[in-house]
Design a protein around this motif. Structure first.
Motif, PDB file in Angstrom:
ATOM      1  N   VAL A 250       0.871  -1.079   0.111  1.00 28.02           N
ATOM      2  CA  VAL A 250       0.052   0.238   0.075  1.00 28.02           C
ATOM      3  C   VAL A 250       0.784   0.962   0.040  1.00 28.02           C
ATOM      4  N   GLY A 251       0.606   2.098  -0.820  1.00 27.39           N
ATOM      5  CA  GLY A 251       1.374   3.505  -1.205  1.00 27.39           C
ATOM      6  C   GLY A 251       2.404   3.507  -2.110  1.00 27.39           C
TER       7      GLY A 251
ATOM      8  N   LEU B 225       7.503  10.201  -3.076  1.00 24.99           N
ATOM      9  CA  LEU B 225       8.530   9.431  -2.526  1.00 24.99           C
ATOM     10  C   LEU B 225       9.207  10.288  -1.396  1.00 24.99           C
ATOM     11  N   THR B 226       8.421  11.042  -0.849  1.00 25.90           N
ATOM     12  CA  THR B 226       9.080  12.014   0.350  1.00 25.90           C
ATOM     13  C   THR B 226       8.740  11.359   1.650  1.00 25.90           C
ATOM     14  N   ASP B 227       9.425  11.824   2.665  1.00 27.01           N
ATOM     15  CA  ASP B 227       9.143  11.310   4.093  1.00 27.01           C
ATOM     16  C   ASP B 227       7.695  11.787   4.607  1.00 27.01           C
TER      17      ASP B 227
ATOM     18  N   GLN C  73       4.740   9.063   5.805  1.00 31.91           N
ATOM     19  CA  GLN C  73       3.979   9.203   6.826  1.00 31.91           C
ATOM     20  C   GLN C  73       2.579   9.250   6.875  1.00 31.91           C
ATOM     21  N   PHE C  74       2.093   9.857   5.884  1.00 29.77           N
ATOM     22  CA  PHE C  74       0.609   9.884   5.257  1.00 29.77           C
ATOM     23  C   PHE C  74       0.190   8.402   5.100  1.00 29.77           C
ATOM     24  N   ILE C  75       0.692   7.719   4.234  1.00 31.10           N
ATOM     25  CA  ILE C  75       0.643   6.261   4.152  1.00 31.10           C
ATOM     26  C   ILE C  75       0.440   5.376   5.540  1.00 31.10           C
TER      27      ILE C  75
END
Length: 405
Positions: free
Chosen positions: A94-95, A132-134, A138-140
């Motif tokens: 997922v993500g 591809l960001t942190d 974090q959202f995922i």
């Protein structure tokens, strides 16, 4: 005075504030993938599933492609187009995201994937790099754990907010930078893969198979048969105890490394009185993972867990580096597997008394040295290329931190 919404680093000529927008404002639509079975790849129509997207590069994996097992005219709405961005919506992946490239050919997207059609007013590469960001990770992590089964639906993806330049040209320049960096990283990885494949092929040819007296290829100066010896004839177990020294670990891929270099918790015992001393040039192996190739020639002096086996070679007949390569060949690891004790793979164990009874084939010391020089030269290239790859990835990480908000 309010702080301007701008990144730490910018291209010259841009001064306007950036704006925060949810993906719903950047997309024409979100839609779910096609739920039909797959068939053997027909050479033209690709059926992209979660597993066809590489976890690291986020590019299409060509190895196990399939085609949709249905009438293609009925599924034209599921054919990918330029500016399409895919998201994995459930499970361990997922993500995971994938930006469709026209160079990937005619492709349809399968179930468990969600398509976001990026509005042409926004740069597709810039939008993709935000996945591809942190901040995205974090959202995922937070969003996917709202239910028992990890998953994110289209509405939730649409709610993810990114901070984006108002100028399309600024978006395009940033997106183009990352596009070129990604291509460099992919090219660098392909070079490493080439040398790894070359190394694997060489090892299969310069070491004899189990039933052969000689390897498939040799240096022209050597024609004598390789000699079969028991490992106890050419090695000697060392069990010197020490609690002092650098803590070392034996890994499957990298051999013996400093424990401090590993990105994992140190589970070693506080009382190290029974730990074994290792000198430079000694060979150590993980008794429970020897059948998987967990061994190496030590470049360091230090100590290892008492669960490991440590031995030296008889230098008048055997080059320790040669033996280090030899015991990692498929033929030898298979021998270690069938000679290990234990009911299941989790309990298989190969202590030195059993290890020492296994036969190994060795050529003259001079031929061993030639082979060591050959393999070490390839390993040096792989090491150099790997360092370069790490540099490129660090450079990209730096820009992700500085060019994005």
């Amino acid at each position: 005075m309010d702080k301007k919404m701008v990144p730490e680093v910018r291209f010259k000529g841009f001064t306007d504030d950036w704006e925060q927008l949810p993906l719903s404002k950047i997309s024409n639509s979100f839609s779910y993938g096609l739920n039909v079975s797959s068939k053997k790849y027909d050479g033209k129509n690709k059926y992209i599933r979660i597993t066809d997207i590489d976890d690291n590069s986020h590019k299409l994996v060509e190895k196990n492609l399939t085609s949709p097992n249905t009438n293609l005219e009925d599924i034209s709405d599921y054919q990918l187009k330029e500016n399409d961005l895919l998201f994995a919506r459930t499970g361990a992946s997922v993500g995971k995201s994938y930006l469709y490239d026209n160079a990937d050919g005619k492709a349809f997207f399968a179930g468990f994937l969600i398509r976001m059609e990026i509005n042409g007013e926004f740069d597709k590469n810039f939008v993709f790099q935000n996945t591809l960001t942190d901040k995205y990770q974090q959202f995922i992590k937070i969003t996917s754990q709202r239910s028992g089964q990890p998953g994110i639906n289209a509405k939730e993806y649409a709610s993810f907010k990114i901070i984006i330049p108002k100028s399309f040209n600024e978006q395009r320049l940033i997106g183009k930078l990352y596009f070129h960096l990604d291509n460099l990283i992919t090219l660098q990885q392909s070079q490493i893969d080439y040398f790894l494949k070359l190394r694997k092929g060489l090892i299969q040819r310069i070491f004899p198979s189990n039933k052969a007296s000689n390897p498939k290829i040799r240096y022209t100066d050597f024609n004598n048969n390789w000699e079969q010896r028991k490992l106890k004839e050419v090695t000697k177990e060392i069990s010197n105890k020490s609690s002092e020294g650098e803590l070392l670990s034996v890994t499957i891929n990298d051999g013996i490394v400093k424990n401090s270099s590993l990105e994992r918790k140190n589970n070693s015992s506080k009382n190290k009185s029974k730990y074994k001393k290792v000198e430079i040039g000694d060979i150590a192996y993980n008794s429970m993972r020897m059948w998987q190739g967990a061994s190496g020639v030590s470049k360091y002096s230090g100590i290892v867990s008492p669960a490991y086996t440590v031995f030296k070679v008889k230098k008048n007949v055997l080059n320790n580096i040669f033996l280090g390569y030899s015991i990692k060949t498929p033929e030898m690891t298979w021998k270690f597997r069938i000679n290990s004790q234990g009911l299941t793979s989790d309990t298989w164990n190969l202590k030195y008394p059993l290890f020492s009874e296994i036969n190994i084939q060795i050529p003259s010391l001079k031929e061993q040295n030639y082979l060591v020089n050959l393999l070490e030269s390839i390993d040096k290239v792989i090491c150099s290329q790997t360092k370069h790859l790490k540099t490129l990835k660090l450079l990209k990480k730096y820009f992700l931190q500085k060019l994005f908000m």
